[in-house]
Design a protein around this motif. Structure first.
Motif, PDB file in Angstrom:
ATOM      1  N   ALA A  96       0.835  -1.208   0.000  1.00 13.39           N
ATOM      2  CA  ALA A  96       0.000   0.000   0.000  1.00 13.39           C
ATOM      3  C   ALA A  96       0.866   1.254   0.000  1.00 13.39           C
ATOM      4  N   ARG A  97       1.954   1.260   0.779  1.00 12.42           N
ATOM      5  CA  ARG A  97       2.867   2.412   0.759  1.00 12.42           C
ATOM      6  C   ARG A  97       3.485   2.600  -0.612  1.00 12.42           C
ATOM      7  N   PHE A  98       3.913   1.484  -1.248  1.00 10.81           N
ATOM      8  CA  PHE A  98       4.518   1.570  -2.577  1.00 10.81           C
ATOM      9  C   PHE A  98       3.526   2.124  -3.586  1.00 10.81           C
ATOM     10  N   TYR A  99       2.282   1.594  -3.591  1.00 16.15           N
ATOM     11  CA  TYR A  99       1.283   2.076  -4.542  1.00 16.15           C
ATOM     12  C   TYR A  99       0.884   3.520  -4.273  1.00 16.15           C
ATOM     13  N   ARG A 100       0.866   3.930  -3.010  1.00 12.77           N
ATOM     14  CA  ARG A 100       0.555   5.324  -2.690  1.00 12.77           C
ATOM     15  C   ARG A 100       1.636   6.248  -3.241  1.00 12.77           C
ATOM     16  N   ARG A 101       2.910   5.838  -3.100  1.00  6.94           N
ATOM     17  CA  ARG A 101       4.001   6.648  -3.656  1.00  6.94           C
ATOM     18  C   ARG A 101       3.926   6.712  -5.170  1.00  6.94           C
ATOM     19  N   MET A 102       3.607   5.580  -5.799  1.00  4.41           N
ATOM     20  CA  MET A 102       3.483   5.561  -7.257  1.00  4.41           C
ATOM     21  C   MET A 102       2.340   6.475  -7.720  1.00  4.41           C
ATOM     22  N   LYS A 103       1.225   6.451  -6.988  1.00  3.18           N
ATOM     23  CA  LYS A 103       0.090   7.306  -7.334  1.00  3.18           C
ATOM     24  C   LYS A 103       0.480   8.776  -7.210  1.00  3.18           C
ATOM     25  N   HIS A 104       1.180   9.121  -6.131  1.00  2.71           N
ATOM     26  CA  HIS A 104       1.599  10.517  -5.953  1.00  2.71           C
ATOM     27  C   HIS A 104       2.572  10.937  -7.052  1.00  2.71           C
ATOM     28  N   ALA A 105       3.479  10.039  -7.446  1.00  6.24           N
ATOM     29  CA  ALA A 105       4.412  10.362  -8.532  1.00  6.24           C
ATOM     30  C   ALA A 105       3.666  10.551  -9.844  1.00  6.24           C
ATOM     31  N   ALA A 106       2.666   9.675 -10.113  1.00  6.15           N
ATOM     32  CA  ALA A 106       1.893   9.806 -11.356  1.00  6.15           C
ATOM     33  C   ALA A 106       1.111  11.116 -11.375  1.00  6.15           C
ATOM     34  N   VAL A 107       0.543  11.505 -10.255  1.00  3.16           N
ATOM     35  CA  VAL A 107      -0.192  12.772 -10.190  1.00  3.16           C
ATOM     36  C   VAL A 107       0.762  13.941 -10.410  1.00  3.16           C
ATOM     37  N   ALA A 108       1.942  13.884  -9.798  1.00  4.86           N
ATOM     38  CA  ALA A 108       2.917  14.975  -9.969  1.00  4.86           C
ATOM     39  C   ALA A 108       3.371  15.073 -11.414  1.00  4.86           C
ATOM     40  N   VAL A 109       3.634  13.927 -12.054  1.00  3.66           N
ATOM     41  CA  VAL A 109       4.062  13.950 -13.460  1.00  3.66           C
ATOM     42  C   VAL A 109       2.943  14.479 -14.345  1.00  3.66           C
ATOM     43  N   THR A 110       1.706  14.045 -14.105  1.00  2.00           N
ATOM     44  CA  THR A 110       0.574  14.510 -14.920  1.00  2.00           C
ATOM     45  C   THR A 110       0.362  16.013 -14.765  1.00  2.00           C
ATOM     46  N   VAL A 111       0.379  16.488 -13.524  1.00  2.00           N
ATOM     47  CA  VAL A 111       0.183  17.926 -13.297  1.00  2.00           C
ATOM     48  C   VAL A 111       1.312  18.718 -13.937  1.00  2.00           C
ATOM     49  N   THR A 112       2.551  18.225 -13.835  1.00  4.09           N
ATOM     50  CA  THR A 112       3.690  18.910 -14.454  1.00  4.09           C
ATOM     51  C   THR A 112       3.556  18.922 -15.965  1.00  4.09           C
ATOM     52  N   ALA A 113       3.116  17.797 -16.539  1.00  6.88           N
ATOM     53  CA  ALA A 113       2.949  17.737 -17.996  1.00  6.88           C
ATOM     54  C   ALA A 113       1.877  18.713 -18.469  1.00  6.88           C
ATOM     55  N   PHE A 114       0.770  18.780 -17.754  1.00  2.00           N
ATOM     56  CA  PHE A 114      -0.281  19.726 -18.145  1.00  2.00           C
ATOM     57  C   PHE A 114       0.171  21.171 -17.966  1.00  2.00           C
ATOM     58  N   ALA A 115       0.948  21.435 -16.918  1.00  4.67           N
ATOM     59  CA  ALA A 115       1.451  22.795 -16.713  1.00  4.67           C
ATOM     60  C   ALA A 115       2.424  23.177 -17.820  1.00  4.67           C
ATOM     61  N   LEU A 116       3.276  22.240 -18.222  1.00  3.83           N
ATOM     62  CA  LEU A 116       4.198  22.524 -19.323  1.00  3.83           C
ATOM     63  C   LEU A 116       3.456  22.731 -20.637  1.00  3.83           C
ATOM     64  N   ALA A 117       2.405  21.929 -20.866  1.00  2.00           N
ATOM     65  CA  ALA A 117       1.628  22.086 -22.089  1.00  2.00           C
ATOM     66  C   ALA A 117       0.913  23.436 -22.097  1.00  2.00           C
ATOM     67  N   GLN A 118       0.414  23.840 -20.950  1.00  2.00           N
ATOM     68  CA  GLN A 118      -0.269  25.130 -20.875  1.00  2.00           C
ATOM     69  C   GLN A 118       0.719  26.278 -21.044  1.00  2.00           C
ATOM     70  N   PHE A 119       1.901  26.152 -20.439  1.00  3.80           N
ATOM     71  CA  PHE A 119       2.896  27.208 -20.484  1.00  3.80           C
ATOM     72  C   PHE A 119       3.549  27.300 -21.863  1.00  3.80           C
ATOM     73  N   GLY A 120       3.678  26.193 -22.516  1.00  2.00           N
ATOM     74  CA  GLY A 120       4.321  26.164 -23.826  1.00  2.00           C
ATOM     75  C   GLY A 120       5.648  25.449 -23.738  1.00  2.00           C
ATOM     76  N   ILE A 121       5.741  24.337 -24.413  1.00  2.00           N
ATOM     77  CA  ILE A 121       6.918  23.496 -24.298  1.00  2.00           C
ATOM     78  C   ILE A 121       8.144  24.129 -24.964  1.00  2.00           C
ATOM     79  N   ASP A 122       7.948  24.994 -25.940  1.00  2.00           N
ATOM     80  CA  ASP A 122       9.077  25.564 -26.673  1.00  2.00           C
ATOM     81  C   ASP A 122       9.688  26.773 -25.961  1.00  2.00           C
ATOM     82  N   ARG A 123       9.102  27.237 -24.892  1.00  4.80           N
ATOM     83  CA  ARG A 123       9.612  28.428 -24.229  1.00  4.80           C
ATOM     84  C   ARG A 123      10.758  28.132 -23.277  1.00  4.80           C
ATOM     85  N   LEU A 124      10.893  26.896 -22.801  1.00  4.16           N
ATOM     86  CA  LEU A 124      11.962  26.543 -21.871  1.00  4.16           C
ATOM     87  C   LEU A 124      13.027  25.736 -22.611  1.00  4.16           C
ATOM     88  N   PRO A 125      14.272  26.188 -22.653  1.00  2.00           N
ATOM     89  CA  PRO A 125      15.309  25.482 -23.406  1.00  2.00           C
ATOM     90  C   PRO A 125      15.580  24.066 -22.870  1.00  2.00           C
TER      91      PRO A 125
END
Length: 139
Positions: A96-125
């Motif tokens: 359960a601890r392992f799956y909870r960590r994996m879920k938190h990592a997946a949420v962080a990656v998804t939120v980061t990906a959406f933030a990068l898509a919203q911000f614009g991927i070509d703006r950051l070198p």
């Protein structure tokens, strides 16, 4: 100084030991030991020894009736089953601890990906270079 203003003397180790001994004797009178049980032969042997062992402080713990009956009911099969249940619970908690960590990592990656898509991927070198590396375009 009158009786209300006298300082109280601190209870020393002798007072505590005497109180515990008196309490143990009264509990022993009120709840006599059963005929046989787990570790009760050792208790009787320890009680039968003379009180010459004053340099070593020894405390004897007496279990209540419910615990004594629970301990008597145990046999090797029940103890094996209890060990298996405890091991399974430990394993479930670790998973359960392992799956909870994996879920938190997946949420962080998804939120980061959406933030990068919203911000614009070509703006950051750095992000642009990582994107090229992931696509296989290494120019």
């Amino acid at each position: 100084m009158d009786a209300t203003q006298q300082p109280r003397a601190e209870a020393g180790p002798e007072c505590r030991r005497a109180a515990l001994a008196a309490l143990g004797e009264e509990v022993g009178r009120a709840l006599p030991l059963p005929d046989e049980g787990l570790g009760e032969t050792l208790l009787r042997r320890a009680q039968a020894q003379p009180a010459a062992e004053t340099e070593e402080d020894r405390l004897i713990v007496r279990f209540g009736t419910e615990w004594r009956s629970f301990i008597r009911r145990q046999n090797p099969d029940r103890l094996t089953a209890l060990d298996e249940l405890i091991d399974a619970r430990i394993e479930r908690r670790a998973l359960a601890r392992f799956y909870r960590r994996m879920k938190h990592a997946a949420v962080a990656v998804t939120v980061t990906a959406f933030a990068l898509a919203q911000f614009g991927i070509d703006r950051l070198p750095l992000v642009r270079q990582l994107w090229r590396l992931l696509r296989g375009d290494l120019r």
